[in-house]
Design an enzyme around this catalytic site. Structure first.
Site, PDB file in Angstrom:
ATOM      1  CD  GLU A  42     -36.768 -23.581  -1.362  1.00  0.00           C
ATOM      2  OE1 GLU A  42     -37.733 -23.193  -0.661  1.00  0.00           O
ATOM      3  OE2 GLU A  42     -36.860 -23.758  -2.592  1.00  0.00           O
ATOM      4  CE  LYS A 113     -38.922 -26.115  -4.734  1.00  0.00           C
ATOM      5  NZ  LYS A 113     -38.913 -24.731  -4.211  1.00  0.00           N
ATOM      6  CB  CYS A 146     -39.994 -25.313  -0.629  1.00  0.00           C
ATOM      7  SG  CYS A 146     -41.033 -23.955  -0.025  1.00  0.00           S
TER       8      CYS A 146
END
Ligand code: ACM
Length: 268
Positions: A42, A113, A146
């Site tokens: 990330e 995300k 993540c």
């Protein structure tokens, strides 16, 4: 289907050093030659602890045509490999914590995300679209980033669209993710590649230490590649992506057909 080589490049991005980080990406991609799919962490281009939206603006790139996209286009073609990398994205006046997937034929896909972690909420907008699934050199791939791991709905959405591999760029600081990805793998019967970073950053009055231990886990929960917690590491595994197409847990139990969706209303 034939065997494919998939894995991760765990390294320590330097905060604010996009060109240094992209040269590490080039070096690691060369070292991982022979891979069909390689996942980087990330925010691998910018580092993690950006101070505020003004600093994000300095390092953010559009989803196509920026230095990161150009670098991956070159690498994907030269190495005949599909790449996934996390980077800060800008579109108009909005920033996203995103990942891009670039294939050897130049086809490029983006994921923003959805579940932002901690101070990320001060820097980025949440992703505005569910994750999708794309053809790659190594099979059908979906991306999550993540902290999306702690919401099992994310991986489930990816699995229900037929993904064989879940690419998971990460900057992990909590202790539970790597073990939990065992569950994401077996409860969805797909391969997961968690590509984490190493090192620590202290920029906004807190020290974050990233936990390394990147891994590849199979649809039946075997860890077929595992990195150390503190060192740079390329982890590759030879897998048959079609192993993820078998959703039979027992002769009586099909992972998707047995879902009792009529009872799941309270989930939404
Ligand atoms: C995280 O989502 N970077 C913990």
């Amino acid at each position: 289907m034939s065997k494919k080589k998939i894995g991760f490049a765990q390294f320590e991005p330097k905060v604010g050093e996009v060109l240094v980080n992209l040269s590490a990406v080039r070096r690691l991609a060369a070292e991982a030659k022979g891979a069909d799919l390689l996942v980087f962490p990330e925010l691998a281009t910018s580092g993690y602890e950006l101070m505020d939206p003004d600093e994000v603006r300095v390092f953010a790139e559009p989803k196509q045509g920026g230095a990161t996209h150009e670098t991956l286009l070159d690498l994907a073609k030269a190495n005949n490999c599909s790449y996934v990398i996390g980077y800060p994205e800008v579109e108009g006046d909005k920033f996203y914590n995103s990942s891009m997937l670039v294939n050897p034929d130049g086809s490029t896909y983006n994921y923003r995300k959805i579940h932002l972690f901690s101070r990320e909420k001060e820097l980025f907008n949440s992703g505005d679209a569910p994750p999708a699934v794309y053809e790659t050199k190594a099979g059908r791939v979906g991306m999550m980033i993540c902290f999306d791991w702690i919401f099992p709905e994310t991986a489930r959405m990816i699995a229900l669209q037929g993904a064989q591999i879940l690419a998971h760029p990460s900057n992990l600081v909590l202790q539970w993710c790597q073990r939990s990805m065992f569950a994401r793998s077996v409860e969805n019967r797909l391969f997961t590649i968690t590509s984490n970073r190493i090192g620590s950053e202290e920029r906004v009055g807190r020290r974050l230490t990233f936990t390394g231990a990147s891994q590849v886990v199979t649809p039946v929960g075997e860890t077929v590649s595992k990195a150390p917690e503190t060192e740079e590491f390329i982890g590759l595994a030879d897998i048959d992506p079609s192993d993820a197409d078998n959703k039979d847990v027992t002769e009586y139990n099909h992972l998707f057909e047995d879902r009792m969706t009529g009872l799941y209303g309270s989930l939404v």
